[in-house]
Design a protein around this motif. Structure first.
Motif, PDB file in Angstrom:
ATOM      1  N   HIS A   1       0.847  -1.201   0.000  1.00 18.48           N
ATOM      2  CA  HIS A   1       0.000   0.000   0.000  1.00 18.48           C
ATOM      3  C   HIS A   1       0.881   1.250   0.000  1.00 18.48           C
ATOM      4  O   HIS A   1       0.629   2.217  -0.736  1.00 18.48           O
ATOM      5  N   PHE A   2       1.909   1.227   0.839  1.00 15.18           N
ATOM      6  CA  PHE A   2       2.872   2.331   0.872  1.00 15.18           C
ATOM      7  C   PHE A   2       3.519   2.527  -0.499  1.00 15.18           C
ATOM      8  O   PHE A   2       3.621   3.657  -1.003  1.00 15.18           O
ATOM      9  N   ASP A   3       3.944   1.445  -1.129  1.00 14.08           N
ATOM     10  CA  ASP A   3       4.589   1.537  -2.442  1.00 14.08           C
ATOM     11  C   ASP A   3       3.648   2.117  -3.494  1.00 14.08           C
ATOM     12  O   ASP A   3       4.057   2.950  -4.319  1.00 14.08           O
ATOM     13  N   ARG A   4       2.381   1.688  -3.468  1.00 11.89           N
ATOM     14  CA  ARG A   4       1.415   2.201  -4.442  1.00 11.89           C
ATOM     15  C   ARG A   4       1.163   3.687  -4.233  1.00 11.89           C
ATOM     16  O   ARG A   4       1.101   4.468  -5.192  1.00 11.89           O
ATOM     17  N   ALA A   5       0.978   4.071  -2.973  1.00  7.48           N
ATOM     18  CA  ALA A   5       0.710   5.478  -2.676  1.00  7.48           C
ATOM     19  C   ALA A   5       1.900   6.344  -3.062  1.00  7.48           C
ATOM     20  O   ALA A   5       1.735   7.446  -3.620  1.00  7.48           O
ATOM     21  N   LEU A   6       3.088   5.864  -2.784  1.00  7.17           N
ATOM     22  CA  LEU A   6       4.288   6.628  -3.132  1.00  7.17           C
ATOM     23  C   LEU A   6       4.430   6.749  -4.639  1.00  7.17           C
ATOM     24  O   LEU A   6       4.788   7.810  -5.160  1.00  7.17           O
ATOM     25  N   HIS A   7       4.138   5.674  -5.345  1.00  5.42           N
ATOM     26  CA  HIS A   7       4.211   5.698  -6.808  1.00  5.42           C
ATOM     27  C   HIS A   7       3.228   6.702  -7.393  1.00  5.42           C
ATOM     28  O   HIS A   7       3.513   7.374  -8.393  1.00  5.42           O
ATOM     29  N   ALA A   8       2.058   6.826  -6.739  1.00 10.50           N
ATOM     30  CA  ALA A   8       1.026   7.751  -7.218  1.00 10.50           C
ATOM     31  C   ALA A   8       1.242   9.176  -6.716  1.00 10.50           C
ATOM     32  O   ALA A   8       0.497  10.087  -7.097  1.00 10.50           O
ATOM     33  N   GLY A   9       2.227   9.384  -5.851  1.00  8.60           N
ATOM     34  CA  GLY A   9       2.490  10.719  -5.343  1.00  8.60           C
ATOM     35  C   GLY A   9       1.600  11.128  -4.189  1.00  8.60           C
ATOM     36  O   GLY A   9       1.523  12.316  -3.849  1.00  8.60           O
ATOM     37  N   HIS A  10       0.944  10.154  -3.551  1.00  4.48           N
ATOM     38  CA  HIS A  10       0.061  10.449  -2.413  1.00  4.48           C
ATOM     39  C   HIS A  10       0.865  10.307  -1.120  1.00  4.48           C
ATOM     40  O   HIS A  10       0.836   9.262  -0.461  1.00  4.48           O
ATOM     41  N   THR A  11       1.573  11.350  -0.749  1.00  6.03           N
ATOM     42  CA  THR A  11       2.546  11.244   0.340  1.00  6.03           C
ATOM     43  C   THR A  11       1.900  11.014   1.706  1.00  6.03           C
ATOM     44  O   THR A  11       2.427  10.261   2.526  1.00  6.03           O
ATOM     45  N   THR A  12       0.760  11.663   1.969  1.00  3.06           N
ATOM     46  CA  THR A  12       0.100  11.468   3.263  1.00  3.06           C
ATOM     47  C   THR A  12      -0.365  10.024   3.411  1.00  3.06           C
ATOM     48  O   THR A  12      -0.184   9.393   4.457  1.00  3.06           O
ATOM     49  N   GLU A  13      -0.966   9.496   2.367  1.00  2.00           N
ATOM     50  CA  GLU A  13      -1.410   8.110   2.384  1.00  2.00           C
ATOM     51  C   GLU A  13      -0.220   7.160   2.529  1.00  2.00           C
ATOM     52  O   GLU A  13      -0.293   6.159   3.251  1.00  2.00           O
TER      53      GLU A  13
END
Length: 341
Positions: free
Chosen positions: A99-111
């Motif tokens: 989940h962290f990797d996906r959010a980081l890839h999408a640029g969703h830093t808070t998530e």
């Protein structure tokens, strides 16, 4: 009159409670023997890792462990149930990490930050459970890595000892992922590596030598002069392949990940996939094949997610972003919106 009647009632209740106390110990002994003689081999032969880890591991640990209040703790059984419980929480931690990797890839830093916190909490729980396995192992077999080998009779006892050594090393690694919040003693890994000589490397699919080499690569100063850990790891993985067991190949992939060696990591994942797909593993120990497969899948999912934002395509373990061969299965081309409308 009421007082006269109350006294016999109190005596009856007290006697009944005392009788219950008397049966707890033999009941615990019976359940301990049943678990050791039948449940453990049944779980070892299972090919359903989720049911074993999150069903047996979580469901049986408290019940069987509670008998330690009235008799000697059933350490050998708890070694297995704590190992399974650790695999259950690790699976949840790995999902949080993805989940962290996906959010980081999408640029969703808070998530991404939130998912990272969740992953660390779950790795902390995993490290706690695996530290219990280390204590269970020493309670059952004696101090590990002190130059003495325990008396290991049956194959089940030998497998339990190997499981204890492997999980003890994983306790250290899980704690590192949790920011060393549990405080797992760092010397456990080195002592577990020394204890691998108590097991037959050929019989147990190269895993003892592979575990030893992983520790040499991970803990500075533990490798003896002249040791060649990568060569030993590869030989162990190849031995495991000849026997249909991908555990040593999984350790090769994990070592590649830990040493930031993406080529060796991918080679190990490919070898796990090849062994798993051949389906020639030992039927009495299918759960260990499943453990190796799931760990390789997580490593692969991280590679894919960090590169593409999605996990490994279905039935494509052993392929990677940028490979010349087909990367995605046909289901990735389905128009999902048309199915939902």
């Amino acid at each position: 009159m009421a007082k006269i009647l109350r006294l016999p009632l109190i005596l009856i209740v007290t006697s009944a409670l005392g009788a219950c106390g008397l049966i707890y110990k033999p009941t615990g002994a019976v359940l301990n023997h049943l678990a050791q003689d039948e449940v453990v081999p049944h779980v070892y032969a299972s090919d359903d890792l989720d049911m074993s880890a999150c069903g047996t591991g979580l469901g049986q640990t408290q019940l069987l462990g509670s008998f330690g209040r009235v008799m000697d703790a059933p350490s050998r059984v708890l070694l297995n149930t704590h190992t399974l419980a650790g695999l259950c929480s690790e699976a949840a931690a790995q999902e949080a990490q993805l989940h962290f990797d996906r959010a980081l890839h999408a640029g969703h830093t808070t998530e991404a930050r939130d998912a990272r916190i969740q992953a660390q909490r779950l790795y902390q729980r995993t490290a706690e459970r695996r530290l219990k396995v280390y204590h269970d192992t020493e309670n059952a077999f004696g101090k590990i890595g002190d130059g003495k080998c325990p008396t290991l009779g049956s194959d089940t006892e030998q497998m339990e000892y190997l499981t204890g050594l492997l999980t003890s090393v994983q306790a250290v690694l899980s704690d590192i992922r949790a920011g060393s919040s549990v405080g797992v003693p760092q010397d456990i890994a080195a002592r577990a590596a020394r204890a691998t000589h108590c097991l037959d490397n050929d019989k147990w699919w190269g895993v003892p030598n592979a575990l030893q080499a992983v520790v040499w690569l991970s803990v500075p100063g533990t490798a003896p002069n002249g040791a060649q850990p990568w060569q030993q790891l590869k030989a162990a993985a190849d031995l495991g392949q000849s026997k249909g067991m991908p555990m040593a190949a999984m350790l090769y992939a994990e070592a590649g990940y830990g040493r930031s060696d993406p080529q060796r990591e991918r080679d190990g994942i490919r070898q796990v996939a090849k062994i798993y797909n051949a389906g020639n593993g030992p039927k009495d120990y299918r759960i260990f094949t499943q453990v190796a497969y799931r760990e390789a899948m997580f490593l692969s999912d991280e590679i894919w997610t960090q590169k593409t934002g999605q996990r490994t395509p279905f039935l494509n373990l052993g392929t990677f972003p940028g490979d010349d061969k087909k990367q995605n299965d046909d289901s990735s081309k389905v128009d999902v919106d048309s199915l939902l409308n």
